[in-house]
Design a protein around this motif. Sequence first.
Motif, PDB file in Angstrom:
ATOM      1  N   TRP A 186      76.528  29.552  61.791  1.00 41.41           N
ATOM      2  CA  TRP A 186      76.740  30.784  60.654  1.00 41.41           C
ATOM      3  C   TRP A 186      75.506  31.835  60.799  1.00 41.41           C
ATOM      4  CZ3 TRP A 186      81.214  32.112  59.710  1.00 41.41           C
ATOM      5  CH2 TRP A 186      82.218  31.242  59.515  1.00 41.41           C
ATOM      6  N   LEU A 187      74.238  31.279  60.855  1.00 42.37           N
ATOM      7  CA  LEU A 187      72.979  32.277  61.061  1.00 42.37           C
ATOM      8  C   LEU A 187      73.364  33.002  62.342  1.00 42.37           C
ATOM      9  CD1 LEU A 187      70.523  33.120  59.846  1.00 42.37           C
ATOM     10  CD2 LEU A 187      69.458  31.573  61.124  1.00 42.37           C
ATOM     11  N   ALA A 188      73.776  32.525  63.303  1.00 44.57           N
ATOM     12  CA  ALA A 188      73.835  33.185  64.863  1.00 44.57           C
ATOM     13  C   ALA A 188      74.947  34.149  64.622  1.00 44.57           C
ATOM     14  CB  ALA A 188      74.227  32.239  66.011  1.00 44.57           C
ATOM     15  N   ALA A 189      76.135  33.921  63.682  1.00 46.39           N
ATOM     16  CA  ALA A 189      76.920  34.972  63.637  1.00 46.39           C
ATOM     17  C   ALA A 189      76.495  36.008  62.921  1.00 46.39           C
ATOM     18  CB  ALA A 189      77.957  34.260  62.878  1.00 46.39           C
ATOM     19  N   THR A 190      75.592  35.730  61.833  1.00 47.17           N
ATOM     20  CA  THR A 190      74.932  36.953  60.899  1.00 47.17           C
ATOM     21  C   THR A 190      74.283  37.731  61.929  1.00 47.17           C
ATOM     22  OG1 THR A 190      74.873  35.410  59.157  1.00 47.17           O
ATOM     23  CG2 THR A 190      73.434  37.223  59.034  1.00 47.17           C
ATOM     24  N   ILE A 191      73.424  37.276  62.909  1.00 49.12           N
ATOM     25  CA  ILE A 191      72.611  38.097  63.617  1.00 49.12           C
ATOM     26  C   ILE A 191      73.408  38.829  64.588  1.00 49.12           C
ATOM     27  CG2 ILE A 191      70.926  37.980  65.658  1.00 49.12           C
ATOM     28  CD1 ILE A 191      69.985  35.279  64.195  1.00 49.12           C
ATOM     29  N   VAL A 192      74.712  38.452  65.058  1.00 51.08           N
ATOM     30  CA  VAL A 192      75.541  39.087  65.948  1.00 51.08           C
ATOM     31  C   VAL A 192      76.149  40.184  65.211  1.00 51.08           C
ATOM     32  CG1 VAL A 192      77.709  39.028  67.110  1.00 51.08           C
ATOM     33  CG2 VAL A 192      76.234  37.120  67.657  1.00 51.08           C
ATOM     34  N   LEU A 193      76.368  39.999  64.005  1.00 54.37           N
ATOM     35  CA  LEU A 193      77.017  40.924  63.291  1.00 54.37           C
ATOM     36  C   LEU A 193      76.136  42.260  62.849  1.00 54.37           C
ATOM     37  CD1 LEU A 193      78.960  38.982  60.415  1.00 54.37           C
ATOM     38  CD2 LEU A 193      80.024  40.410  61.992  1.00 54.37           C
ATOM     39  N   GLY A 194      74.863  41.884  62.621  1.00 49.90           N
ATOM     40  CA  GLY A 194      73.654  42.951  62.505  1.00 49.90           C
ATOM     41  C   GLY A 194      73.446  43.681  63.635  1.00 49.90           C
ATOM     42  N   ALA A 195      73.673  42.806  65.032  1.00 49.42           N
ATOM     43  CA  ALA A 195      73.614  43.551  66.235  1.00 49.42           C
ATOM     44  C   ALA A 195      74.654  44.577  66.449  1.00 49.42           C
ATOM     45  CB  ALA A 195      73.391  42.593  67.473  1.00 49.42           C
ATOM     46  N   VAL A 196      75.821  44.137  66.116  1.00 48.35           N
ATOM     47  CA  VAL A 196      77.013  45.133  66.478  1.00 48.35           C
ATOM     48  C   VAL A 196      77.002  46.281  65.586  1.00 48.35           C
ATOM     49  CG1 VAL A 196      79.553  45.219  65.854  1.00 48.35           C
ATOM     50  CG2 VAL A 196      78.591  43.174  66.946  1.00 48.35           C
ATOM     51  N   PHE A 197      76.320  46.161  64.131  1.00 49.46           N
ATOM     52  CA  PHE A 197      76.289  47.307  63.130  1.00 49.46           C
ATOM     53  C   PHE A 197      75.206  48.356  64.045  1.00 49.46           C
ATOM     54  CE2 PHE A 197      73.307  49.283  60.164  1.00 49.46           C
ATOM     55  CZ  PHE A 197      74.259  49.591  59.325  1.00 49.46           C
ATOM     56  N   MET A 198      74.297  47.707  64.595  1.00 53.00           N
ATOM     57  CA  MET A 198      73.029  48.710  64.902  1.00 53.00           C
ATOM     58  C   MET A 198      73.723  49.485  66.307  1.00 53.00           C
ATOM     59  SD  MET A 198      70.533  48.912  63.156  1.00 53.00           S
ATOM     60  CE  MET A 198      69.817  49.977  64.083  1.00 53.00           C
ATOM     61  N   GLY A 199      74.494  48.825  67.048  1.00 55.88           N
ATOM     62  CA  GLY A 199      75.353  49.201  68.110  1.00 55.88           C
ATOM     63  C   GLY A 199      76.115  50.472  67.763  1.00 55.88           C
ATOM     64  N   PHE A 200      77.086  50.288  66.594  1.00 54.37           N
ATOM     65  CA  PHE A 200      77.658  51.362  66.113  1.00 54.37           C
ATOM     66  C   PHE A 200      76.881  52.372  65.356  1.00 54.37           C
ATOM     67  CE2 PHE A 200      81.351  48.200  65.696  1.00 54.37           C
ATOM     68  CZ  PHE A 200      82.529  49.128  66.005  1.00 54.37           C
ATOM     69  N   GLN A 201      75.773  52.251  65.124  1.00 52.97           N
ATOM     70  CA  GLN A 201      75.176  53.417  64.307  1.00 52.97           C
ATOM     71  C   GLN A 201      74.449  54.048  65.756  1.00 52.97           C
ATOM     72  OE1 GLN A 201      71.395  52.638  62.077  1.00 52.97           O
ATOM     73  NE2 GLN A 201      72.306  53.823  60.442  1.00 52.97           N
ATOM     74  N   GLY A 233      68.485  51.562  59.296  1.00 52.38           N
ATOM     75  CA  GLY A 233      68.754  50.927  60.499  1.00 52.38           C
ATOM     76  C   GLY A 233      67.686  50.259  61.015  1.00 52.38           C
ATOM     77  N   PHE A 234      66.423  50.770  60.890  1.00 53.49           N
ATOM     78  CA  PHE A 234      64.918  50.054  61.051  1.00 53.49           C
ATOM     79  C   PHE A 234      65.065  48.912  60.349  1.00 53.49           C
ATOM     80  CE2 PHE A 234      60.586  49.311  59.907  1.00 53.49           C
ATOM     81  CZ  PHE A 234      60.048  49.066  61.193  1.00 53.49           C
ATOM     82  N   HIS A 235      65.285  48.983  59.082  1.00 58.35           N
ATOM     83  CA  HIS A 235      65.083  47.705  58.371  1.00 58.35           C
ATOM     84  C   HIS A 235      66.149  46.556  58.711  1.00 58.35           C
ATOM     85  CE1 HIS A 235      62.691  50.229  55.820  1.00 58.35           C
ATOM     86  NE2 HIS A 235      62.246  49.035  55.025  1.00 58.35           N
ATOM     87  N   VAL A 236      67.364  46.930  59.166  1.00 57.09           N
ATOM     88  CA  VAL A 236      68.403  45.936  59.549  1.00 57.09           C
ATOM     89  C   VAL A 236      68.042  45.334  61.051  1.00 57.09           C
ATOM     90  CG1 VAL A 236      70.500  45.829  60.794  1.00 57.09           C
ATOM     91  CG2 VAL A 236      70.482  47.191  58.792  1.00 57.09           C
ATOM     92  N   THR A 237      67.295  46.078  61.922  1.00 54.74           N
ATOM     93  CA  THR A 237      66.557  45.584  62.949  1.00 54.74           C
ATOM     94  C   THR A 237      65.577  44.723  62.592  1.00 54.74           C
ATOM     95  OG1 THR A 237      66.906  47.783  64.116  1.00 54.74           O
ATOM     96  CG2 THR A 237      65.419  46.296  65.088  1.00 54.74           C
ATOM     97  N   MET A 238      64.596  45.097  61.657  1.00 55.32           N
ATOM     98  CA  MET A 238      63.812  43.868  61.482  1.00 55.32           C
ATOM     99  C   MET A 238      64.194  42.850  60.705  1.00 55.32           C
ATOM    100  SD  MET A 238      60.736  45.361  62.289  1.00 55.32           S
ATOM    101  CE  MET A 238      59.862  44.189  61.400  1.00 55.32           C
ATOM    102  N   GLY A 239      65.279  42.789  59.680  1.00 49.21           N
ATOM    103  CA  GLY A 239      65.933  41.658  59.372  1.00 49.21           C
ATOM    104  C   GLY A 239      66.394  40.940  60.458  1.00 49.21           C
ATOM    105  N   ALA A 240      67.284  41.326  61.289  1.00 41.19           N
ATOM    106  CA  ALA A 240      67.687  40.679  62.523  1.00 41.19           C
ATOM    107  C   ALA A 240      66.494  39.941  63.228  1.00 41.19           C
ATOM    108  CB  ALA A 240      68.278  41.468  63.457  1.00 41.19           C
ATOM    109  N   ILE A 241      65.395  40.534  63.441  1.00 45.48           N
ATOM    110  CA  ILE A 241      64.244  39.909  63.860  1.00 45.48           C
ATOM    111  C   ILE A 241      63.931  38.430  63.008  1.00 45.48           C
ATOM    112  CG2 ILE A 241      62.015  39.923  64.772  1.00 45.48           C
ATOM    113  CD1 ILE A 241      62.538  42.840  65.417  1.00 45.48           C
ATOM    114  N   MET A 242      63.818  38.750  61.830  1.00 46.75           N
ATOM    115  CA  MET A 242      63.647  37.606  61.105  1.00 46.75           C
ATOM    116  C   MET A 242      64.308  36.571  61.154  1.00 46.75           C
ATOM    117  SD  MET A 242      62.199  39.540  57.483  1.00 46.75           S
ATOM    118  CE  MET A 242      61.281  41.002  57.383  1.00 46.75           C
ATOM    119  N   LEU A 243      65.679  36.888  61.083  1.00 44.91           N
ATOM    120  CA  LEU A 243      66.626  35.838  61.041  1.00 44.91           C
ATOM    121  C   LEU A 243      66.801  35.169  62.474  1.00 44.91           C
ATOM    122  CD1 LEU A 243      69.621  37.581  59.314  1.00 44.91           C
ATOM    123  CD2 LEU A 243      68.137  35.689  58.300  1.00 44.91           C
TER     124      LEU A 243
END
Length: 287
Positions: A186-201, A233-243
């Motif tokens: 589920w943590l990997a799923a969270t990171i994937v969702l964040g990456a898709v978010f950034m792709g859409f942005q 979007g920068f903060h989403v990227t940083m959060g995804a790196i943390m996760l």
Amino acid sequence: MSANTSTAPYYFVPGPSKYPLLAGGALFLFGLGMSTWVNGYAPGPLAVLAGVVSFLAVLYFWFGEAIAESEGGLYGQRVDYSFRWSMGWFIFSEVMFFAAFFGALFYARAIAMPWLADIDHKSVLWPDFLPQWPHAGPGNGVEAFEKMGPFPIPTINTLLLLTSGVTLTISHHALIANDRAKTIFWLAATIVLGAVFMGFQVYEYMHAYQELNLKLSSGIYGSTFFLLTGFHGFHVTMGAIMLTVVLVRLMKGHFTAKQHFAFEGAAWYWHFVDVVWLGLYVVVYWM
């Protein structure tokens, strides 16, 4: 924060470290590069790249040392309290960071525009000024552009981030239940969702520039739109790196059901990013 606290001292005090000095040097190089870049000097981009790479290298080795200390049983409960307070104040500083941007948007829309449209200023400064949003700014020759609406990408991104909050919570509860496989999934799923978010942005920005003619230079609307969404979007990227770092540590067997502050700290940050997006979604795309 890791598992082994049985041998931890009353309060662990690390020895002198070279990393704060190295981090300051890397940030100075980055700032110097940015200032020369915006002023048209050729070494600017290279200095920016060197600053970013240097800073990331410092973080890698600095956090690696902290992880080794944690896994070595040097961090007790009092250090855990320090980490929690530190992360709490850091997130509070981020709240104030975005509050300043939301405040700038509020000032431009609710105070400055009606003020410029009153009879004293309208007759003297800009007779044709209309207090309507979005606005490119009076008399500045900005090209015509279209406003970014809430459909479909911003609404899809809202669903993605809300879903990522759910998957992260499931992962956290799985860790508390000592189900490591479920935690990792589920943590990997969270990171994937964040990456898709950034792709859409990224796609949204391309659409804004190419089809809506909406740019950073499109007056007060363009500057506030890209400032708020870009920093988020920068903060989403940083959060995804943390996760992602937490995910790698989970795969290596770090953390236990009772001791896993690194997971919790990254989760706090991710939920904060979710809440900020909800505010952006309403204020920037709907209002």
